[in-house]
Design a protein around this motif. Structure first.
Motif, PDB file in Angstrom:
ATOM      1  N   VAL A 275       0.840  -1.150  -0.065  1.00  0.00           N
ATOM      2  CA  VAL A 275       0.056   0.039  -0.098  1.00  0.00           C
ATOM      3  C   VAL A 275       1.103   1.210  -0.028  1.00  0.00           C
ATOM      4  O   VAL A 275       0.472   2.339  -0.745  1.00  0.00           O
ATOM      5  CB  VAL A 275      -0.821   0.018   1.092  1.00  0.00           C
ATOM      6  N   SER A 276       1.905   1.331   0.851  1.00  0.00           N
ATOM      7  CA  SER A 276       2.868   2.455   0.815  1.00  0.00           C
ATOM      8  C   SER A 276       3.551   2.715  -0.576  1.00  0.00           C
ATOM      9  O   SER A 276       3.491   3.829  -0.884  1.00  0.00           O
ATOM     10  CB  SER A 276       3.794   2.177   2.076  1.00  0.00           C
ATOM     11  N   GLU A 277       3.893   1.732  -1.132  1.00  0.00           N
ATOM     12  CA  GLU A 277       4.309   1.870  -2.322  1.00  0.00           C
ATOM     13  C   GLU A 277       3.385   2.625  -3.368  1.00  0.00           C
ATOM     14  O   GLU A 277       3.850   3.401  -4.212  1.00  0.00           O
ATOM     15  CB  GLU A 277       4.870   0.425  -3.084  1.00  0.00           C
ATOM     16  N   CYS A 278       2.380   2.174  -3.352  1.00  0.00           N
ATOM     17  CA  CYS A 278       1.273   2.505  -4.139  1.00  0.00           C
ATOM     18  C   CYS A 278       1.034   3.883  -3.988  1.00  0.00           C
ATOM     19  O   CYS A 278       0.923   4.641  -4.677  1.00  0.00           O
ATOM     20  CB  CYS A 278       0.179   1.879  -4.056  1.00  0.00           C
ATOM     21  N   VAL A 279       0.815   4.490  -2.671  1.00  0.00           N
ATOM     22  CA  VAL A 279       0.558   5.607  -2.310  1.00  0.00           C
ATOM     23  C   VAL A 279       1.717   6.570  -2.512  1.00  0.00           C
ATOM     24  O   VAL A 279       1.397   7.740  -3.071  1.00  0.00           O
ATOM     25  CB  VAL A 279       0.220   5.653  -0.576  1.00  0.00           C
ATOM     26  N   ALA A 280       2.891   6.209  -2.264  1.00  0.00           N
ATOM     27  CA  ALA A 280       3.889   7.127  -2.559  1.00  0.00           C
ATOM     28  C   ALA A 280       4.019   7.464  -4.040  1.00  0.00           C
ATOM     29  O   ALA A 280       4.330   8.504  -4.469  1.00  0.00           O
ATOM     30  CB  ALA A 280       5.438   6.264  -2.202  1.00  0.00           C
ATOM     31  N   ASP A 281       3.966   6.368  -4.628  1.00  0.00           N
ATOM     32  CA  ASP A 281       3.960   6.478  -6.211  1.00  0.00           C
ATOM     33  C   ASP A 281       2.814   7.556  -7.014  1.00  0.00           C
ATOM     34  O   ASP A 281       3.034   8.671  -7.705  1.00  0.00           O
ATOM     35  CB  ASP A 281       3.789   5.337  -6.945  1.00  0.00           C
ATOM     36  N   LEU A 282       1.525   7.319  -6.304  1.00  0.00           N
ATOM     37  CA  LEU A 282       0.415   8.214  -6.619  1.00  0.00           C
ATOM     38  C   LEU A 282       0.734   9.539  -6.048  1.00  0.00           C
ATOM     39  O   LEU A 282       0.028  10.574  -6.688  1.00  0.00           O
ATOM     40  CB  LEU A 282      -0.847   7.583  -6.277  1.00  0.00           C
TER      41      LEU A 282
END
Ligand SMILES: Nc1ncnc2c1ncn2[C@@H]1O[C@H](COP(=O)(O)OP(=O)(O)OP(=O)(O)O)[C@@H](O)[C@H]1O
Ligand SMILES: [Mg+2]
Lengths: 576, 269
Positions: A275-282
């Motif tokens: 989830v954190s990877e996704c949030v960071a990217d977005l």
């Protein structure tokens, strides 16, 4: 490194050309090659009936010692050829948690049960005591030592079964769907525990199950089974980023990799694993929104008449401690309600009140406006159909037809009507031509459908189903849920208990959270799942898509979205 | 298995399994050497008092005793008619209460009736006294005793699985009943006959299931290392304390005096 790797302790080597159960007409396992090194964590996934359990039973010699049949090949576990050692001897080194928790519990109290294994292995007393304490704490059952094993909830039993094997301190630990009945946090804790065992004691671990999200993070290597063969083997991130392949193998991809896949456009793939990877990217891609919106989901429909109402309902099994404390719930006709909560929170206990299997020790329950206290279960069951947590607890007849007919006979339907209803209900659940099959020859998913069918045939207005998707593969779970959805559309009121938050979010229009015998939250799913911190306290982890939406709220992403598709649509609209 | 073990700490729970088994043996012998219903009544009373002392859920005994009542009545009737007056030593017991048939046919003797009462009490004593043992003694202790008696491993396995199988079957029976109730069956209501009838549909699935269940049980036990080593560890060693020895000696004295009294013709009919 040894030049004969199969002689290294803690390793498993297998080359099995075929195995066929004695009473079976087709091979259950074919061409199985296993090569597991000490300290590895291996995940075994695949549809129900694909041969996962049989594969695991090769490792500790249950096949071919106990389940006889045609066996061709060799398995060397912990340097021992399983054909040359007895199962009980192998059990000193290879511990196995069997799929069915209940059959593994022998003793009267929890601590004695956990001590059963280590005392058979003749550990000395102090060591046993320490092992029992350690194992119970590890599975989250501290304080349960002197509880009676007969008075445990489904999830608590599963935890005891795991502790019982842990206490034997195996060098190779095999677990067959050990988390199927655990609450979301409990599930995560088991994977955490396995990771710790590997780090601290270099235990080799082989675990099967349907937990894609946890498998993605905790296992080193995945084996995917289909029709008795290992059809895919490799790193979990490799499988789960290939959404099409994952789905083709009957596995539910983690929401987060699915989100990544759906957000990719043509040439540029986005891969998210957490989830954190996704949030960071977005966060990088999205623009801060000036007006973060607080979206309150529309409340669940509550105009229709109340059909179930409880009034300070309390229940205790043993007069000492109360399991349900002042439950006040009103359920309206035509609702689709999901009950969720930690293991042992009282969900099953509550649901058993709805058809009178249990009677409140205090307080009242009204069904269709009538005080249910004076109505017996047989009578109540005409209005409230109840499907048990474990289908094997409710199936008893010798054929599918007999099973479904039982209730119809009790209600005095004539033969013609019975025939008609059996046919109809079997068609509805997709089990035509199963009439004469013996229930125990069916797979778990089919047995679950049979359990539902036997209740459906009596056309109760309200349907209460305790964990209908437990132990089912993804496709099975979806089928079961769409079945419920269809019934709901026909006007039935559905009350279902589940530990699968994704299903609760996607299907229910109202979620009730139980904690420690009380109702702590009761609202539309979107309103429930966005309360991440509170839910965490109640051992619930919201679906990953909800977590992503939560974190992206400052960017104008709506936080009342429940499904992956809704979220992706919303993100895409902001990206452009 | 009449009343399942429940872990509480009464004096009876604390006694050693051997003391309790010796006590059971003694009460059985005494029950069987005396024919007098008065003495046997005291044995019933003693067993009942012990159950109360152990804080056992006595109401549960109803389940066992109620179905026995018709049998008790039949026993009383049969013994009353089958013993002719000459079978008894005392005048009182040779008395005839009534005749079933005209012309002094089929006499019902006082002695026969008393004998019937004795038989009934013997059964009651057995039920109650064995319940004292099952309620106050854990299976583990009994198994440990077997082990101390150097019972062969295979036999111990059979007995252990047997013992563990009974509660499993009981649980299964309860589940099937619950399942049937939720599908409109009226179980556990109505008269005796209706109740027995409603039990029949459970019996068949139980028999079918029991094979599968015993298989599963065996797998699960092997899987937990049952029989892996020559010995196994007992969490708590069974131990005879001073109290156990004192009580055993008292039981011994009672037993010997009972046998002595019996030889002096006490308690005959
Ligand atoms: N027959 C029983 N006797 C005594 N206590 C019981 C009994 N059944 C359940 N309990 C206890 O009551 C509490 C609630 O159990 P319940 O089965 O309702 O939980 P649950 O929410 O359904 O859990 P799970 O998610 O594990 O199925 C638990 O602490 C459990 O140990
Ligand atoms: Mg439950």
């Amino acid at each position: 490194m040894n030049n004969r790797p199969e002689l290294e302790r803690g390793s498993v080597f297998g080359d099995v050309e075929k195995f066929r159960y004695a009473d079976s007409t087709a091979d259950t396992l074919t061409n199985i090659k296993i090569n597991i090194k000490k300290g590895e964590i291996i995940g075994v996934m695949g549809r129900t009936g694909s041969g996962k359990t049989s594969l695991l039973m090769l490792l500790n010699g249950l096949i071919p010692h106990f389940y006889e049949g045609e066996f061709k090949g060799n398995v060397i576990s912990n340097t021992m050829n399983t054909q040359r050692y007895r199962v009980q001897t192998l059990s000193r080194f290879i511990g196995m948690v069997l799929q069915d928790a209940e059959t593994q519990i022998f003793s009267l109290t929890v601590d004695k049960d956990v001590a059963f294994g280590p005392s058979n292995l003749a550990f000395d007393r102090d060591k046993i005591r320490n092992a029992v304490t350690f194992s119970l704490e590890a599975v989250g059952l501290k304080g349960y030592e002197s509880r009676m094993t007969t008075g445990l909830s489904g999830g608590e039993k599963q935890r005891v079964a795991i502790a019982g094997v842990l206490a034997m301190e195996p060098e190779i630990l095999v677990l067959d769907e050990p988390t199927s009945e655990l609450d979301p946090k409990g599930k995560l804790e088991i994977y955490e525990l396995l990771n710790k065992l590997r780090q601290k004691r270099d235990v080799t671990i082989i675990i099967s199950g349907h937990d894609s999200e946890e498998m993605l993070h905790y296992v080193d290597r995945l084996m995917v089974m289909e029709n008795g063969k290992i059809v895919w083997e490799g790193k979990p991130e490799k499988l789960f980023t290939d959404i099409t392949l994952t789905k083709n193998l009957g596995i539910c991809p983690p929401e987060i990799t699915e989100i990544g896949k759906l957000l990719s456009n043509g040439d540029k793939e986005t891969l998210y694993l957490t989830v954190s990877e996704c949030v960071a990217d977005l966060t990088k891609k999205l623009k801060l929104s000036s007006t973060p919106i607080d979206n309150k989901a529309t409340n669940y429909n509550s105009n229709s008449p109340i059909i179930i109402e409880t009034n300070n309902l309390c229940y205790s099994y043993d007069k000492k401690s109360s399991v349900l404390k002042n439950i006040n719930i009103k359920i309206h006709m035509g609702e689709f309600v999901a009950l969720i909560g930690k293991n042992g929170a009282g969900k099953t206990t509550f649901s058993k009140h709805l058809n009178g299997l249990l009677r409140p020790t205090n307080g009242k329950i009204f069904i269709n406006g009538r005080d249910a206290f004076n109505i017996n279960t047989a009578e109540l069951s005409k209005t409230v159909g109840y499907v048990f947590q474990n289908p094997d607890h409710q199936i008893f007849a010798a054929s599918v037809k007999e099973e479904i007919e039982y209730g119809l006979k009790a209600y005095g339907f004539d033969e013609e009507e019975r025939e008609k209803r059996v046919k109809n209900v079997l068609r509805f659940v997709g089990m035509e031509n199963y009439e004469e099959r013996h229930p125990f020859s069916l797979g778990k998913g089919e047995r679950q459908k049979l359990a539902v069918s036997s209740i459906l045939a009596m056309t109760p207005q309200i349907l209460v189903i305790d964990e209908p998707t437990t132990g089912q593969d993804w496709e099975g779970a979806l089928k079961m849920m769409s079945l419920l959805k269809e019934l709901h559309a026909k006007g039935h009121t559905i009350i279902t208990i589940t530990h699968n938050m994704r299903l609760a979010a996607d299907y229910a229009d109202r979620v009730i959270v139980f904690a420690d015998g009380q109702v702590v939250l009761d609202d539309a799913p979107a309103n429930i799942f966005k309360q991440t911190d509170i839910l965490n306290k109640y051992f619930i982890t919201p679906p990953q898509s909800v977590l992503v939406a939560q974190n992206l709220k400052p960017f104008g992403i709506m936080d009342n979205l429940l499904t992956v598709n809704e979220l992706v649509e919303n993100i895409k609209s902001k990206l452009n | 298995m009449l009343i399942e073990y429940y872990p509480i700490n009464t004096q009876l729970h604390k006694l050693d399994v051997r003391t309790k088994l010796f006590g059971f043996l003694a009460i059985t012998i005494i029950a069987f050497i005396f024919l007098s219903p008065v003495i046997n009544f005291f044995l019933v009373l003693i067993s009942l008092l012990m159950l109360i002392w152990a804080k056992a859920p006595i109401k549960r005994l109803n389940l066992v005793i109620k179905p026995l009542i018709p049998i008790f009545i039949i026993m009383l009737v049969i013994t009353g008619f089958t013993y002719s007056p000459s079978a008894f030593e005392s005048e009182f017991n040779r008395n005839i209460l009534f005749y079933l048939l005209p012309d002094m046919g089929a006499p019902f003797t006082v002695g026969g009736f008393q004998l019937g009462l004795t038989l009934v009490m013997r059964i009651l004593t057995m039920v109650l006294a064995s319940s004292v043992i099952t309620f106050t003694t854990q299976i583990e202790d009994i198994l440990q005793l077997f082990k101390k008696m150097k019972m062969p491993y295979q036999l111990a396995f059979v007995i252990t699985t047997g013992i563990r199988f009974i509660p499993t079957m009981q649980k299964k029976a309860e589940m099937i009943q619950e399942a049937q109730i939720t599908r409109g069956a009226e179980i556990g209501t109505g008269g005796m006959i209706k109740r027995i009838k409603s039990f029949i549909p459970i019996l068949i699935p139980m028999i079918v299931n029991s094979l599968r269940m015993s298989d599963n049980l065996a797998v699960a036990m092997l899987n937990r290392g049952f029989g892996a080593m020559k010995t196994s560890t007992d969490l708590e060693e069974i131990k005879m304390t001073t109290k156990d020895y004192v009580i055993s000696i008292i039981i011994m004295i009672i037993l010997v005096s009972a046998i002595w009294a019996r030889n002096k013709n006490v308690g005959v009919l």
